[in-house]
Design a protein around this motif. Structure first.
Motif, PDB file in Angstrom:
ATOM      1  N   PRO A 167      35.011  48.383  57.530  1.00  0.00           N
ATOM      2  CA  PRO A 167      34.869  49.696  57.226  1.00  0.00           C
ATOM      3  C   PRO A 167      35.862  50.736  58.351  1.00  0.00           C
ATOM      4  CG  PRO A 167      33.220  48.489  58.763  1.00  0.00           C
ATOM      5  CD  PRO A 167      34.387  47.630  58.241  1.00  0.00           C
ATOM      6  N   ILE A 168      35.802  51.817  57.785  1.00  0.00           N
ATOM      7  CA  ILE A 168      36.385  52.921  58.425  1.00  0.00           C
ATOM      8  C   ILE A 168      35.493  53.538  59.850  1.00  0.00           C
ATOM      9  CG2 ILE A 168      38.201  53.471  56.826  1.00  0.00           C
ATOM     10  CD1 ILE A 168      36.114  56.093  56.158  1.00  0.00           C
ATOM     11  N   ALA A 169      36.039  53.988  60.597  1.00  0.00           N
ATOM     12  CA  ALA A 169      35.024  54.434  61.722  1.00  0.00           C
ATOM     13  C   ALA A 169      34.523  55.932  61.374  1.00  0.00           C
ATOM     14  CB  ALA A 169      35.925  54.491  62.997  1.00  0.00           C
ATOM     15  N   THR A 170      33.140  55.863  61.555  1.00  0.00           N
ATOM     16  CA  THR A 170      32.404  57.301  61.092  1.00  0.00           C
ATOM     17  C   THR A 170      31.997  57.755  62.384  1.00  0.00           C
ATOM     18  OG1 THR A 170      30.423  55.922  61.116  1.00  0.00           O
ATOM     19  CG2 THR A 170      31.536  56.255  59.156  1.00  0.00           C
ATOM     20  N   PHE A 171      31.858  59.246  62.658  1.00  0.00           N
ATOM     21  CA  PHE A 171      31.651  59.712  63.800  1.00  0.00           C
ATOM     22  C   PHE A 171      30.423  60.837  63.536  1.00  0.00           C
ATOM     23  CE2 PHE A 171      35.781  58.223  63.961  1.00  0.00           C
ATOM     24  CZ  PHE A 171      35.999  57.664  65.221  1.00  0.00           C
ATOM     25  N   ARG A 172      29.558  61.110  64.629  1.00  0.00           N
ATOM     26  CA  ARG A 172      28.520  62.067  64.500  1.00  0.00           C
ATOM     27  C   ARG A 172      29.175  63.405  64.530  1.00  0.00           C
ATOM     28  NH1 ARG A 172      25.299  64.659  68.191  1.00  0.00           N
ATOM     29  NH2 ARG A 172      26.301  63.889  70.149  1.00  0.00           N
ATOM     30  N   LEU A 173      28.674  64.346  63.456  1.00  0.00           N
ATOM     31  CA  LEU A 173      29.145  65.566  63.552  1.00  0.00           C
ATOM     32  C   LEU A 173      27.919  66.505  63.207  1.00  0.00           C
ATOM     33  CD1 LEU A 173      31.885  67.145  62.957  1.00  0.00           C
ATOM     34  CD2 LEU A 173      31.188  66.995  60.255  1.00  0.00           C
ATOM     35  N   GLU A 174      28.037  67.458  64.247  1.00  0.00           N
ATOM     36  CA  GLU A 174      26.599  68.484  64.055  1.00  0.00           C
ATOM     37  C   GLU A 174      27.238  69.784  63.765  1.00  0.00           C
ATOM     38  OE1 GLU A 174      24.785  69.025  67.842  1.00  0.00           O
ATOM     39  OE2 GLU A 174      24.607  66.810  68.025  1.00  0.00           O
ATOM     40  N   VAL A 175      26.544  70.781  62.876  1.00  0.00           N
ATOM     41  CA  VAL A 175      26.804  72.064  62.511  1.00  0.00           C
ATOM     42  C   VAL A 175      25.905  72.819  63.495  1.00  0.00           C
ATOM     43  CG1 VAL A 175      26.699  73.716  60.816  1.00  0.00           C
ATOM     44  CG2 VAL A 175      27.243  71.401  60.315  1.00  0.00           C
ATOM     45  N   ARG A 176      26.325  73.682  64.290  1.00  0.00           N
ATOM     46  CA  ARG A 176      25.564  74.724  65.042  1.00  0.00           C
ATOM     47  C   ARG A 176      26.386  75.983  65.227  1.00  0.00           C
ATOM     48  NH1 ARG A 176      25.913  72.207  70.825  1.00  0.00           N
ATOM     49  NH2 ARG A 176      24.900  70.495  69.850  1.00  0.00           N
ATOM     50  N   ASP A 177      25.488  76.812  65.002  1.00  0.00           N
ATOM     51  CA  ASP A 177      25.737  78.552  64.662  1.00  0.00           C
ATOM     52  C   ASP A 177      27.124  78.475  63.784  1.00  0.00           C
ATOM     53  OD1 ASP A 177      23.871  79.089  66.450  1.00  0.00           O
ATOM     54  OD2 ASP A 177      25.110  78.599  67.952  1.00  0.00           O
ATOM     55  N   GLY A 178      27.175  77.679  62.809  1.00  0.00           N
ATOM     56  CA  GLY A 178      28.209  77.767  61.696  1.00  0.00           C
ATOM     57  C   GLY A 178      29.712  76.996  62.333  1.00  0.00           C
ATOM     58  N   ARG A 179      29.580  76.348  63.302  1.00  0.00           N
ATOM     59  CA  ARG A 179      30.827  75.759  63.838  1.00  0.00           C
ATOM     60  C   ARG A 179      30.433  74.214  63.588  1.00  0.00           C
ATOM     61  NH1 ARG A 179      34.918  78.676  63.780  1.00  0.00           N
ATOM     62  NH2 ARG A 179      35.916  77.008  65.219  1.00  0.00           N
ATOM     63  N   LEU A 180      31.651  73.206  63.443  1.00  0.00           N
ATOM     64  CA  LEU A 180      31.481  71.997  63.365  1.00  0.00           C
ATOM     65  C   LEU A 180      31.911  71.357  64.587  1.00  0.00           C
ATOM     66  CD1 LEU A 180      33.366  71.781  59.817  1.00  0.00           C
ATOM     67  CD2 LEU A 180      30.859  70.982  60.240  1.00  0.00           C
ATOM     68  N   LEU A 181      30.866  70.408  64.971  1.00  0.00           N
ATOM     69  CA  LEU A 181      30.845  69.887  66.421  1.00  0.00           C
ATOM     70  C   LEU A 181      31.137  68.414  66.380  1.00  0.00           C
ATOM     71  CD1 LEU A 181      28.540  71.978  68.279  1.00  0.00           C
ATOM     72  CD2 LEU A 181      30.781  72.336  68.308  1.00  0.00           C
ATOM     73  N   LEU A 182      32.123  67.728  66.604  1.00  0.00           N
ATOM     74  CA  LEU A 182      32.562  66.130  66.511  1.00  0.00           C
ATOM     75  C   LEU A 182      32.234  65.695  67.841  1.00  0.00           C
ATOM     76  CD1 LEU A 182      33.800  63.960  64.976  1.00  0.00           C
ATOM     77  CD2 LEU A 182      36.013  64.702  65.993  1.00  0.00           C
ATOM     78  N   ASP A 183      31.537  64.490  67.547  1.00  0.00           N
ATOM     79  CA  ASP A 183      31.429  63.545  68.867  1.00  0.00           C
ATOM     80  C   ASP A 183      32.548  62.308  68.385  1.00  0.00           C
ATOM     81  OD1 ASP A 183      30.666  61.660  70.740  1.00  0.00           O
ATOM     82  OD2 ASP A 183      28.466  61.754  70.479  1.00  0.00           O
ATOM     83  N   PRO A 184      33.350  62.597  69.433  1.00  0.00           N
ATOM     84  CA  PRO A 184      34.388  61.505  69.203  1.00  0.00           C
ATOM     85  C   PRO A 184      34.261  60.027  69.915  1.00  0.00           C
ATOM     86  CG  PRO A 184      35.389  63.086  70.787  1.00  0.00           C
ATOM     87  CD  PRO A 184      33.985  63.690  70.016  1.00  0.00           C
ATOM     88  N   SER A 185      33.006  60.083  70.648  1.00  0.00           N
ATOM     89  CA  SER A 185      32.521  58.621  71.366  1.00  0.00           C
ATOM     90  C   SER A 185      31.798  58.115  70.310  1.00  0.00           C
ATOM     91  CB  SER A 185      32.080  59.224  72.464  1.00  0.00           C
ATOM     92  OG  SER A 185      30.571  59.579  72.165  1.00  0.00           O
ATOM     93  N   THR A 186      31.568  58.328  69.345  1.00  0.00           N
ATOM     94  CA  THR A 186      30.507  57.749  68.449  1.00  0.00           C
ATOM     95  C   THR A 186      31.364  57.075  67.098  1.00  0.00           C
ATOM     96  OG1 THR A 186      30.002  59.700  66.910  1.00  0.00           O
ATOM     97  CG2 THR A 186      28.478  59.161  68.707  1.00  0.00           C
ATOM     98  N   SER A 187      30.952  55.862  66.935  1.00  0.00           N
ATOM     99  CA  SER A 187      31.609  55.268  66.048  1.00  0.00           C
ATOM    100  C   SER A 187      30.787  53.694  65.932  1.00  0.00           C
ATOM    101  CB  SER A 187      33.148  55.164  66.059  1.00  0.00           C
ATOM    102  OG  SER A 187      33.527  54.118  64.875  1.00  0.00           O
ATOM    103  N   PRO A 188      30.272  53.068  65.012  1.00  0.00           N
ATOM    104  CA  PRO A 188      29.905  51.732  65.005  1.00  0.00           C
ATOM    105  C   PRO A 188      30.650  50.905  65.540  1.00  0.00           C
ATOM    106  CG  PRO A 188      29.742  52.731  62.758  1.00  0.00           C
ATOM    107  CD  PRO A 188      30.366  53.662  63.466  1.00  0.00           C
TER     108      PRO A 188
END
Length: 106
Positions: free
Chosen positions: A85-106
């Motif tokens: 698998p490729i690494a996936t990461f948590r991504l949040e949308v907050r106030d119209g902005r995309l916020l990536l959590d680069p520490s998350t990956s299975p």
């Protein structure tokens, strides 16, 4: 708690499209499928090749080198030759902005 990294405006990505973002020297694909956003590593696990050279079909991304498809949701390869698998990461949308959590990956 991990710091989230702003990787752009959600409105800048049209449905069915993706952009790339660099965070701390690593490249990520930020994709939009309808009204859902995904973040995955910009790297095919089969040949260490940028997935950003490929294309989207629904919630799947294709590696243009050998044709493997990967799920944007789980990272799972959908067909050979890729088998990791490729690494996936948590991504949040907050106030119209995309916020990536680069520490998350299975």
């Amino acid at each position: 708690m991990t710091d989230l990294v702003d990787v752009g405006a959600a409105a800048d990505i049209a449905p069915g499209k993706f952009v790339t973002a660099k965070v701390a020297g690593k490249s990520y694909i930020i994709a939009r499928v309808e009204d859902r956003y995904y973040a995955v590593a910009d790297n095919c696990t089969h040949e260490d090749y940028p997935l950003s050279y490929g294309c989207l079909d629904g919630a799947y991304i294709k590696c243009s080198l050998h044709g493997s498809w990967f799920s944007l949701e789980t990272g799972a390869p959908q067909e050979p030759p890729a088998d990791e698998p490729i690494a996936t990461f948590r991504l949040e949308v907050r106030d119209g902005r995309l916020l990536l959590d680069p520490s998350t990956s299975p």
